[in-house]
Design a protein around this motif. Structure first.
Motif, mmCIF file in Angstrom:
data_model
loop_
_atom_site.group_PDB
_atom_site.id
_atom_site.type_symbol
_atom_site.label_atom_id
_atom_site.label_comp_id
_atom_site.label_asym_id
_atom_site.label_seq_id
_atom_site.Cartn_x
_atom_site.Cartn_y
_atom_site.Cartn_z
ATOM 1 N N ASN A 70 0.853 -1.183 0.000
ATOM 2 C CA ASN A 70 0.000 0.000 0.000
ATOM 3 C C ASN A 70 0.895 1.241 0.000
ATOM 4 O O ASN A 70 2.113 1.149 0.099
ATOM 5 N N ARG A 71 0.283 2.409 -0.088
ATOM 6 C CA ARG A 71 1.072 3.636 -0.224
ATOM 7 C C ARG A 71 1.910 3.920 1.011
ATOM 8 O O ARG A 71 3.037 4.420 0.916
ATOM 9 N N ALA A 72 1.386 3.581 2.178
ATOM 10 C CA ALA A 72 2.135 3.802 3.414
ATOM 11 C C ALA A 72 3.372 2.908 3.460
ATOM 12 O O ALA A 72 4.466 3.355 3.823
ATOM 13 N N GLU A 73 3.196 1.652 3.095
ATOM 14 C CA GLU A 73 4.329 0.726 3.072
ATOM 15 C C GLU A 73 5.391 1.179 2.075
ATOM 16 O O GLU A 73 6.592 1.172 2.372
ATOM 17 N N GLU A 74 4.938 1.551 0.890
ATOM 18 C CA GLU A 74 5.879 2.022 -0.135
ATOM 19 C C GLU A 74 6.689 3.213 0.355
ATOM 20 O O GLU A 74 7.910 3.284 0.160
ATOM 21 N N LEU A 75 6.007 4.144 1.014
ATOM 22 C CA LEU A 75 6.676 5.362 1.477
ATOM 23 C C LEU A 75 7.721 5.039 2.541
ATOM 24 O O LEU A 75 8.863 5.521 2.462
ATOM 25 N N MET A 76 7.362 4.232 3.523
ATOM 26 C CA MET A 76 8.301 3.961 4.610
ATOM 27 C C MET A 76 9.511 3.170 4.112
ATOM 28 O O MET A 76 10.654 3.479 4.472
ATOM 29 N N ILE A 77 9.284 2.171 3.277
ATOM 30 C CA ILE A 77 10.399 1.383 2.753
ATOM 31 C C ILE A 77 11.310 2.252 1.888
ATOM 32 O O ILE A 77 12.538 2.172 1.984
ATOM 33 N N ARG A 78 10.705 3.092 1.060
ATOM 34 C CA ARG A 78 11.510 3.974 0.196
ATOM 35 C C ARG A 78 12.368 4.917 1.033
ATOM 36 O O ARG A 78 13.560 5.114 0.750
ATOM 37 N N GLN A 79 11.795 5.483 2.088
ATOM 38 C CA GLN A 79 12.550 6.413 2.919
ATOM 39 C C GLN A 79 13.643 5.711 3.714
ATOM 40 O O GLN A 79 14.732 6.261 3.906
ATOM 41 N N LEU A 80 13.362 4.497 4.193
ATOM 42 C CA LEU A 80 14.394 3.749 4.910
ATOM 43 C C LEU A 80 15.568 3.419 3.994
ATOM 44 O O LEU A 80 16.735 3.581 4.372
ATOM 45 N N LYS A 81 15.279 2.966 2.789
ATOM 46 C CA LYS A 81 16.343 2.638 1.836
ATOM 47 C C LYS A 81 17.155 3.884 1.481
ATOM 48 O O LYS A 81 18.383 3.823 1.363
ATOM 49 N N GLN A 82 16.465 5.001 1.306
ATOM 50 C CA GLN A 82 17.150 6.245 0.975
ATOM 51 C C GLN A 82 18.064 6.692 2.117
ATOM 52 O O GLN A 82 19.210 7.113 1.878
ATOM 53 N N THR A 83 17.583 6.564 3.345
ATOM 54 C CA THR A 83 18.398 6.942 4.505
ATOM 55 C C THR A 83 19.637 6.065 4.605
ATOM 56 O O THR A 83 20.745 6.550 4.853
ATOM 57 N N ILE A 84 19.459 4.771 4.393
ATOM 58 C CA ILE A 84 20.586 3.845 4.436
ATOM 59 C C ILE A 84 21.617 4.195 3.374
ATOM 60 O O ILE A 84 22.828 4.174 3.617
ATOM 61 N N ALA A 85 21.130 4.537 2.172
ATOM 62 C CA ALA A 85 22.043 4.849 1.066
ATOM 63 C C ALA A 85 22.805 6.143 1.302
ATOM 64 O O ALA A 85 23.956 6.289 0.875
ATOM 65 N N GLU A 86 22.182 7.095 1.996
ATOM 66 C CA GLU A 86 22.796 8.414 2.173
ATOM 67 C C GLU A 86 23.777 8.472 3.343
ATOM 68 O O GLU A 86 24.677 9.321 3.347
ATOM 69 N N ILE A 87 23.623 7.619 4.337
ATOM 70 C CA ILE A 87 24.473 7.678 5.528
ATOM 71 C C ILE A 87 25.597 6.655 5.406
ATOM 72 O O ILE A 87 25.342 5.465 5.225
ATOM 73 N N PRO A 88 26.844 7.063 5.506
ATOM 74 C CA PRO A 88 27.968 6.110 5.424
ATOM 75 C C PRO A 88 27.863 5.046 6.517
ATOM 76 O O PRO A 88 27.344 5.303 7.605
ATOM 77 N N LEU A 89 28.376 3.861 6.208
ATOM 78 C CA LEU A 89 28.295 2.761 7.169
ATOM 79 C C LEU A 89 28.975 3.125 8.488
ATOM 80 O O LEU A 89 28.516 2.714 9.560
ATOM 81 N N ALA A 90 30.040 3.910 8.424
ATOM 82 C CA ALA A 90 30.736 4.303 9.654
ATOM 83 C C ALA A 90 29.806 5.041 10.611
ATOM 84 O O ALA A 90 29.943 4.932 11.840
ATOM 85 N N ASP A 91 28.851 5.779 10.059
ATOM 86 C CA ASP A 91 27.896 6.509 10.887
ATOM 87 C C ASP A 91 26.685 5.660 11.255
ATOM 88 O O ASP A 91 25.807 6.109 11.993
ATOM 89 N N ARG A 92 26.657 4.444 10.711
ATOM 90 C CA ARG A 92 25.607 3.485 11.082
ATOM 91 C C ARG A 92 26.209 2.309 11.849
ATOM 92 O O ARG A 92 25.648 1.218 11.868
ATOM 93 N N THR A 93 27.340 2.554 12.464
ATOM 94 C CA THR A 93 28.027 1.538 13.260
ATOM 95 C C THR A 93 28.027 1.997 14.707
ATOM 96 O O THR A 93 28.529 3.078 15.023
ATOM 97 N N TYR A 94 27.451 1.184 15.590
ATOM 98 C CA TYR A 94 27.215 1.619 16.961
ATOM 99 C C TYR A 94 28.009 0.776 17.959
ATOM 100 O O TYR A 94 27.871 -0.445 18.016
ATOM 101 N N ASN A 95 28.818 1.425 18.743
ATOM 102 C CA ASN A 95 29.416 0.782 19.912
ATOM 103 C C ASN A 95 29.363 1.705 21.115
ATOM 104 O O ASN A 95 29.963 1.431 22.145
#
Length: 321
Positions: free
Chosen positions: A293-318
């Motif tokens: 549905n449109r809500a699912e499409e929007l959330m998945i698209r935004q999550l993928k976009q956020t992942i693509a834009e943020i370097p892995l080093a900034d998505r690494t948590y310790n």
């Protein structure tokens, strides 16, 4: 005017039989299906027999402790899942306007998913589109992937051991696991410990701490230092593993960035290794074959976009956020 056999089947079939079969297949039990449908077990069994008669084939092999979908049953289950999924989207399709995004997002996650990437998406979507409804369920990583593959979830977030070709995996973030003990443990409060000091103490673990499973890096470290010989407690849920560690049952591995507050509050004590802890990747899992549905499409698209834009080093948590 003649009516072909398939058309006659569509108009004569009791569609409640398909719904009953879908629930039976999901519950892997006629008894559990009867509880879910608020019907008697004989009624559910009779509905299954009627459907098998209508279709002219056996859908489930059952008896003597066996319950397994036949080839025809698996095909019918896939078709019914799509069909009733489509029916579930009908109210939204009727109600939604061109400028309004609504609908339900069904998310299945592993128990220790702690990341600002996900939290920010929840916050922004709920504020921008108040008609969206979120349903978040916690399960084992294996069942998270299974729910996505079977199109029962909008998407999943979990550890991944085995990758399947019919779903897509996006590395969402990386976390590190450390070993901990509780206040009543003999090692609590001791500094400058070495890995060898952890030997001969009981341990608690996640179900997936196995060299052939998702927490392979942790399992390998346990095996290397002989910390896997006396496992006194297991769970698939982070909260329960943490509970057993805090109660002093044994040494357990937990995500470092999630446990920082418990350490500061004196509920846990960090043990070695301090410099090179095991790293574990957490994935966003999606199914390109699922109709969204449109809500699912929007959330998945935004999550993928956020992942693509943020370097892995900034998505690494310790460390804590």
């Amino acid at each position: 005017m003649s009516v072909d056999i398939d058309t006659k089947f569509v108009f004569q079939l009791d569609w409640n039989l398909l719904r009953t079969f879908l629930v039976i297949a999901e519950e892997h039990s006629i008894t559990l299906a009867a509880h879910r449908l608020l019907r008697g077990q004989p009624s559910v069994s009779l509905a299954l027999k009627r459907l098998e008669t209508e279709l002219g084939c056996r859908l489930i092999d059952r008896g003597h402790g066996t319950f397994r979908l036949t080839s025809a049953g698996r095909r019918l289950y896939a078709e019914c899942s799509d069909m009733f999924g489509g029916v579930g989207r009908l109210p939204e399709a009727v109600r939604q306007s061109a400028n309004e995004i609504s609908g339900e997002i069904n998310i299945v996650m592993a128990s220790h998913v702690i990341t600002p990437l996900f939290d920010k998406q929840l916050s922004s979507l709920s504020q921008a589109h108040p008609q969206i409804r979120f349903n978040i369920r916690i399960d084992t990583s294996v069942k998270v992937v299974q729910a996505v593959r079977e199109r029962r979830a909008s998407f999943g977030i979990c550890l991944v051991n085995r990758k399947f070709q019919d779903v897509e995996y996006h590395l969402m973030y990386r976390e590190y696991f450390g070993f901990y003990c509780g206040p009543s443990h003999p090692l609590f409060g001791r500094r400058r410990l070495k890995m060898a000091d952890l030997r001969d103490y009981p341990a608690v673990s996640f179900d997936t701490e196995d060299i052939n499973d998702a927490l392979r890096p942790v399992a390998l470290l346990r095996s290397k230092w002989g910390l896997d010989y006396d496992i006194v407690g297991r769970s698939s849920q982070l909260e329960e593993v943490r509970r057993m560690v805090q109660c002093g049952m044994g040494i357990g591995s937990l995500p470092i960035h999630v446990m920082k507050r418990d350490v500061a509050d004196g509920l846990l004590w960090r043990l070695p290794p301090y410099d090179d802890p095991p790293e574990v990747d957490i994935f966003l899992v999606t199914n390109p074959g699922k109709r969204l549905n449109r809500a699912e499409e929007l959330m998945i698209r935004q999550l993928k976009q956020t992942i693509a834009e943020i370097p892995l080093a900034d998505r690494t948590y310790n460390e804590p956020f």
